[in-house]
Write a protein that holds these residues in place. Structure first.
Motif, PDB file in Angstrom:
ATOM      1  N   GLY A 250       0.848  -1.266  -0.173  1.00 22.22           N
ATOM      2  CA  GLY A 250      -0.022   0.131  -0.119  1.00 22.22           C
ATOM      3  C   GLY A 250       0.695   1.162   0.027  1.00 22.22           C
ATOM      4  N   SER A 251       2.221   1.223   0.120  1.00 17.24           N
ATOM      5  CA  SER A 251       2.985   2.274   0.078  1.00 17.24           C
ATOM      6  C   SER A 251       4.259   1.848  -0.502  1.00 17.24           C
ATOM      7  N   THR A 252       4.984   2.690  -1.153  1.00 20.74           N
ATOM      8  CA  THR A 252       6.176   2.228  -1.960  1.00 20.74           C
ATOM      9  C   THR A 252       7.359   2.692  -1.196  1.00 20.74           C
ATOM     10  N   SER A 253       7.302   3.192   0.015  1.00 23.29           N
ATOM     11  CA  SER A 253       8.451   3.553   0.733  1.00 23.29           C
ATOM     12  C   SER A 253       8.593   3.354   2.085  1.00 23.29           C
ATOM     13  N   ALA A 254       7.088   3.094   2.816  1.00 18.85           N
ATOM     14  CA  ALA A 254       7.181   2.962   4.170  1.00 18.85           C
ATOM     15  C   ALA A 254       6.117   1.594   4.466  1.00 18.85           C
ATOM     16  N   PRO A 257       2.559  -1.824   9.349  1.00 16.45           N
ATOM     17  CA  PRO A 257       2.687  -2.977  10.118  1.00 16.45           C
ATOM     18  C   PRO A 257       1.308  -3.779   9.914  1.00 16.45           C
ATOM     19  N   ASP A 258       0.543  -3.278   9.569  1.00 20.37           N
ATOM     20  CA  ASP A 258      -0.834  -3.994   9.285  1.00 20.37           C
ATOM     21  C   ASP A 258      -0.812  -5.267   8.192  1.00 20.37           C
ATOM     22  N   LYS A 259       0.131  -4.598   7.241  1.00 23.04           N
ATOM     23  CA  LYS A 259       0.356  -5.456   6.091  1.00 23.04           C
ATOM     24  C   LYS A 259       1.139  -6.656   6.363  1.00 23.04           C
ATOM     25  N   LEU A 384       6.091  -9.687   0.399  1.00 28.11           N
ATOM     26  CA  LEU A 384       5.408  -8.309   0.453  1.00 28.11           C
ATOM     27  C   LEU A 384       5.916  -7.222  -0.533  1.00 28.11           C
ATOM     28  N   LYS A 385       5.076  -7.011  -1.276  1.00 29.83           N
ATOM     29  CA  LYS A 385       5.350  -6.133  -2.543  1.00 29.83           C
ATOM     30  C   LYS A 385       5.222  -4.390  -2.057  1.00 29.83           C
ATOM     31  N   MET A 386       6.410  -3.731  -2.300  1.00 31.23           N
ATOM     32  CA  MET A 386       6.424  -2.228  -1.909  1.00 31.23           C
ATOM     33  C   MET A 386       5.592  -1.763  -3.189  1.00 31.23           C
ATOM     34  N   SER A 387       4.205  -1.682  -3.220  1.00 27.08           N
ATOM     35  CA  SER A 387       3.588  -1.199  -4.199  1.00 27.08           C
ATOM     36  C   SER A 387       2.265  -0.513  -3.471  1.00 27.08           C
ATOM     37  N   THR A 388       1.404   0.221  -4.547  1.00 28.74           N
ATOM     38  CA  THR A 388      -0.052   0.614  -4.064  1.00 28.74           C
ATOM     39  C   THR A 388      -1.227   0.187  -4.811  1.00 28.74           C
ATOM     40  N   SER A 389      -0.588  -1.053  -5.592  1.00 30.04           N
ATOM     41  CA  SER A 389      -1.576  -2.065  -6.254  1.00 30.04           C
ATOM     42  C   SER A 389      -0.849  -3.192  -6.544  1.00 30.04           C
TER      43      SER A 389
END
Length: 389
Positions: A250-254, A257-259, A384-389
């Protein structure tokens, strides 16, 4: 009576002739000179015989050779001198004052006011080396040894299709589907040359260090392949397997914790309860800095001796070849690592070859390793993918 004196002949020899003899004075003088010349020649020949001209010539040749090397600025003479000093020092330790004079001369390499002898330079057996970090996939994966060129694992890809039926209705046939997975060992190889002089001067420590360097290099290459290997000519890596599902951060940089909770509970309970987190040190530092709304750190380290630190109750391994937190990357993986299979066809073999490079004064050491790796069950992992989609 008249006296006739000759002048001094070759040194202090003098001859006096008197008149009245029957021999001609000139003949007597000639004969005396001839005898004297013969005597001198014989004595010179004796001196030449006593002198060892061959040794003298050899010493002159060595002096000339050293002078030529000094003019050329070469280091060969220095190496030769060092070897002579070490040999002479060893002789002195054994014989003490009974050491031959030639050996004593070799030891006197500089002025010593106490009239002692200086020890030659020493080759230390301790090596200074940098740390080699290796991804510890082998420590948590399933490892097998094989004796063939590859190993095939049967795989069930589907189950039967049972149906609810009423009274007097016929049942329908169904069958499970099967496939197979093949794990092929791939060859990792290199060779290195080490000088015979270093091998002898280090007392075997240099060879042991080369073997250690090869083992560290092979271990690092293996660990990297088990994480990011392409599967073509090398093992297939965990992060390159396309069948492993991902949870979007849901974020590309941070990191959210819920994810992390979503990622963990996306796996079935059996796999989740045997799961382990895998991430690098930079990502670990990022997670340890996460705080709740009251400013308290979410990840509480273990204070019990011998207990590993955990994330959401599951252990963590630091995998140095995992990517950092950045847009589009997969910095965290969670799952049961026993589903990653490593097969060893040949343990690392090191062959020492002192012959083929003997003219160069070096020993060639060949190292070979055959190992394969592949994900057998992708459903046991999640990323875990650092992405918004």
């Amino acid at each position: 009576m008249r006296h006739l004196k000759t002048t001094e002949l070759r040194g202090s020899t003098a001859l006096t002739l008197k008149d009245g003899g029957e021999d001609d004075p000139n003949d007597i003088v000639t004969k005396a000179i001839g005898d004297l010349t013969k005597t001198v020649n014989e004595r010179l020949e004796e001196i030449e015989k006593k002198a060892d001209t061959s040794k003298l010539e050899d010493r002159l040749d060595k002096i000339e050779a050293k002078a030529n090397r000094a003019k050329d600025g070469g280091d060969g003479d220095a190496d030769e001198s060092a070897q002579v000093e070490r040999k002479a020092f060893g002789t002195y330790l054994r014989l003490g004052n009974q050491t031959p004079p030639d050996e004593i001369k070799a030891l006197t390499v500089s002025s010593d006011p106490q009239a002692g002898y200086l020890a030659p330079a020493e080759m230390s057996t301790e090596f200074v080396r940098d740390l080699v970090e290796v991804s510890p996939i082998r420590s948590v994966a399933s490892v097998r040894g094989i004796t063939s060129s590859s190993v095939k694992y049967p795989k069930r890809t589907g189950i039967t299709n049972a149906q609810w039926e009423g009274e007097a209705e016929e049942s329908e046939e169904s069958a499970p589907s099967f496939g197979q997975l093949e794990v092929i060992p791939h060859k990792l190889t290199t060779f290195t040359d080490i000088s015979n002089e270093l091998l002898s001067d280090s007392g075997g420590a240099a060879e042991a260090e080369v073997r250690l360097a090869l083992a560290e290099d092979f271990g690092k290459k293996e660990g990297t392949a088990f994480v990011n290997g392409t599967g073509a000519g090398q093992p297939e890596g965990l992060m390159t397997n396309a069948e492993i599902a991902a949870t979007v951060n849901g974020s590309t940089s941070a990191i959210d914790p819920d994810k992390l909770i979503d990622l963990m509970y996306a796996l079935p309970a059996m796999y989740r309860n045997a799961g382990t987190w895998g991430l690098n040190g930079t990502t670990l530092a990022t997670i340890r800095k996460l705080k709740d709304a009251d400013g308290r750190f979410l990840w509480q380290p273990s204070y019990a001796a011998g207990q590993p630190e955990t994330i959401l109750g599951r252990p963590v391994i630091e995998i140095v070849d995992m990517p950092d937190v950045a847009s589009g990357t997969f910095p965290i993986i969670f799952g049961d690592f026993s589903a990653y299979r490593i097969v060893d066809r040949l343990a690392m073999s090191i062959l020492s070859d002192p012959y083929t490079q003997a003219r160069k004064g070096v020993t060639r050491m060949h190292a070979t390793r055959r190992v394969g790796g592949r994900v057998l069950q992708a459903a046991r992992f999640r990323k875990l993918k650092m992405s918004t989609s």
